[in-house]
Design an enzyme around this catalytic site. Structure first.
Site, PDB file in Angstrom:
ATOM      1  N   ASP A   1      -3.162  -3.179   3.063  1.00  0.00           N
ATOM      2  CA  ASP A   1      -3.600  -2.829   4.421  1.00  0.00           C
ATOM      3  C   ASP A   1      -4.384  -1.519   4.389  1.00  0.00           C
ATOM      4  OD1 ASP A   1      -1.198  -1.406   3.759  1.00  0.00           O
ATOM      5  OD2 ASP A   1      -0.940  -0.884   5.869  1.00  0.00           O
TER       6      ASP A   1
ATOM      7  N   GLU B   1       1.761  -0.312   4.513  1.00  0.00           N
ATOM      8  CA  GLU B   1       1.927   1.084   4.077  1.00  0.00           C
ATOM      9  C   GLU B   1       1.331   2.057   5.078  1.00  0.00           C
ATOM     10  OE1 GLU B   1       1.236   4.914   2.138  1.00  0.00           O
ATOM     11  OE2 GLU B   1      -0.253   3.597   3.008  1.00  0.00           O
TER      12      GLU B   1
HETATM   13 ZN   LIG Z   1      -3.502   5.721   3.243  1.00  0.00          ZN
END
Ligand SMILES: [Zn+2]
Length: 453
Positions: A84, A149
């Site tokens: 991501d 994340e």
């Molecule tokens: Zn980052």
């Protein structure tokens, strides 16, 4: 090794093309955009490079992507990265569109090109080079690529626990770093932990005319007094036992801190500050930054804050707070100590609500055999000894891997970015020459890890 270097030089274009393909797919976890498609794309890329790939669905949140490829050594290395990216706004500040990878002046621009899709492309190219030249990988490798994340990995812990058998490994490399501008490599051994809470005080059931302040209790005063009770005049946190759990530095850890360059002035100037707290600089600044737990007020909210005046006595007041924790503090203990402290100080009515997952601090041992092996390899590769960041000042859910998979978790150079890569910002980019360099050091490390018996 020279043959491997030659192979990598000859195949840089293939790696950059893969990276462009990964960056063309939007995958913004904060906005839930493109994550399923991105997981498929990552899985396909792993498969193309001869890695056995699987998409692992999670109970909540986007799936993990898993991959494995066997090597000669009896050990297994887990490579963590994330698919991501951060949101791209403000769009008008991008020179070329964020999801249309563009090459300009030796650089490759796209959202995620450095943070963190570049790591995956680098690692796959390193594996391809080793297999092509040596005929086999020196060490077995597993891939763990998560999709949240950039949103604080809220569902990472249960997902990793669920697939712990599959993901188990002897040691784990997290996101790749890069050498400092003067060419010195660094190893990152840990992170601070995080407890995030919202405090609230309430009084009357509705906002009232401030003429009533003589007789109506004030949640705003209540809250700021409760907040003020958390620290003394020197900023020392007054929660019971708060500092008792802090693990003292070993002699080696202290030496590692002393060996780090002093970049305190760079941060001070970038913030437009005349001085840090207590005029800290050099070693003392670094030590405080990395080893002091903090009690920070992130936001305060009560009553009227618009233009002009409004004579009001608000019905509630709220504060958001974060505590950055160091080994061996735990978010649970600090939360408990906070409740006990407020109760004892007469603030039973001030409510504490934890927000987001608790994150424990991690500090991987300097004596860890895989850390030693990596340090030797980096010294051989760069011709100078690496620096060791015993833990960063920031937070990441590294404890999830430590708890469920392996205690040997750290970062090395091997990311394709540099300090000017503008990660999280418009015009994120890498210097294309750095890509091949990152593949080379990654291949060198994998070779070295394979020789470790
Ligand atoms: Zn980052």
């Amino acid at each position: 090794v020279d043959e491997i270097t030659g192979y990598i030089d000859d195949h840089t274009e293939r790696g950059l093309t893969l990276l462009e393909r990964l960056c063309r797919q939007p995958s913004i976890s904060a906005q839930g955009v493109g994550l399923g498609e991105m997981a498929e794309l990552v899985s396909d890329a792993l498969t193309e490079y001869g890695v056995q790939a699987q998409i692992l669905p999670a109970e909540k949140g986007p799936p993990l992507v898993y991959g494995e490829i066997a090597g000669e050594s009896p050990h297994t290395l887990l490579l963590y990265s994330h698919y991501d990216v951060q949101p791209v706004e403000p769009l008008e500040e991008w020179t070329s569109p964020p999801f249309e990878p563009t090459r300009r002046d030796g650089k490759l621009y796209a959202r995620g090109v450095s943070d963190n899709k570049g790591d995956l492309a680098v690692r796959l190219e390193a594996i391809a080079a080793l297999r092509a030249v040596r005929g086999a990988l020196p060490i077995s490798v597993k891939f763990l690529v998560e999709g949240e994340e950039e949103s604080g990995s809220p569902n990472f812990t249960p997902a990793v626990q669920k697939y712990a058998d599959l993901l188990s490994a002897d040691f784990c490399l997290t996101e790749g770093g890069h050498p400092s501008p003067d060419g010195r490599p660094g190893l990152g051994l840990g992170v601070k932990g995080l407890l995030y809470v919202e405090l609230s005080a309430t009084g009357a059931q509705i906002d009232t005319h401030s003429a009533n302040a003589a007789v109506v209790p004030s949640p705003s005063w209540r809250l700021v007094e409760a907040l003020a009770s958390l620290r003394d005049g020197d900023g020392r946190v007054l929660l019971d036992g708060f500092y008792e759990a802090v693990r003292p530095l070993t002699t080696e850890e202290e030496e590692a801190l002393r060996a780090m360059p002093d970049d305190s002035q760079e941060l001070r100037e970038s913030l437009g500050l005349d001085a840090f707290l207590d005029d800290l600089e050099g070693y003392a600044w670094r030590e405080r930054l990395l080893t002091a737990p903090t009690c920070n007020i992130c936001g305060l909210d009560a009553g009227y804050q618009g233009p002009g005046l409004k004579t009001v006595l608000p019905a509630s007041a709220k504060a958001k707070m974060d505590f950055r924790l160091v080994p061996d503090q735990t978010p649970e203990e600090v939360l408990g100590a906070m409740r006990a402290h407020l109760d004892r100080a007469g603030y039973e009515d001030v409510e504490i609500e934890p927000i987001a997952a608790h994150e424990r601090p991690v500090r991987t041992s300097l004596d860890d055999p895989w850390v030693r092996t990596a340090a030797e390899a980096l010294e051989a590769y760069y011709g100078q000894a690496p620096t060791f960041t015993i833990n960063s000042a920031g937070t990441w859910s590294m404890y999830t891997i430590v708890d469920a998979l392996t205690e040997s978790v750290f970062s090395t150079p091997g990311g394709p970015g540099y300090s000017g890569s503008r990660v999280h910002a418009p015009d994120e980019h890498i210097r294309m020459d750095d890509f091949g360099e990152a593949v080379k050091v990654t291949a060198f490390l994998l070779n070295h890890f394979g020789q470790q018996s």
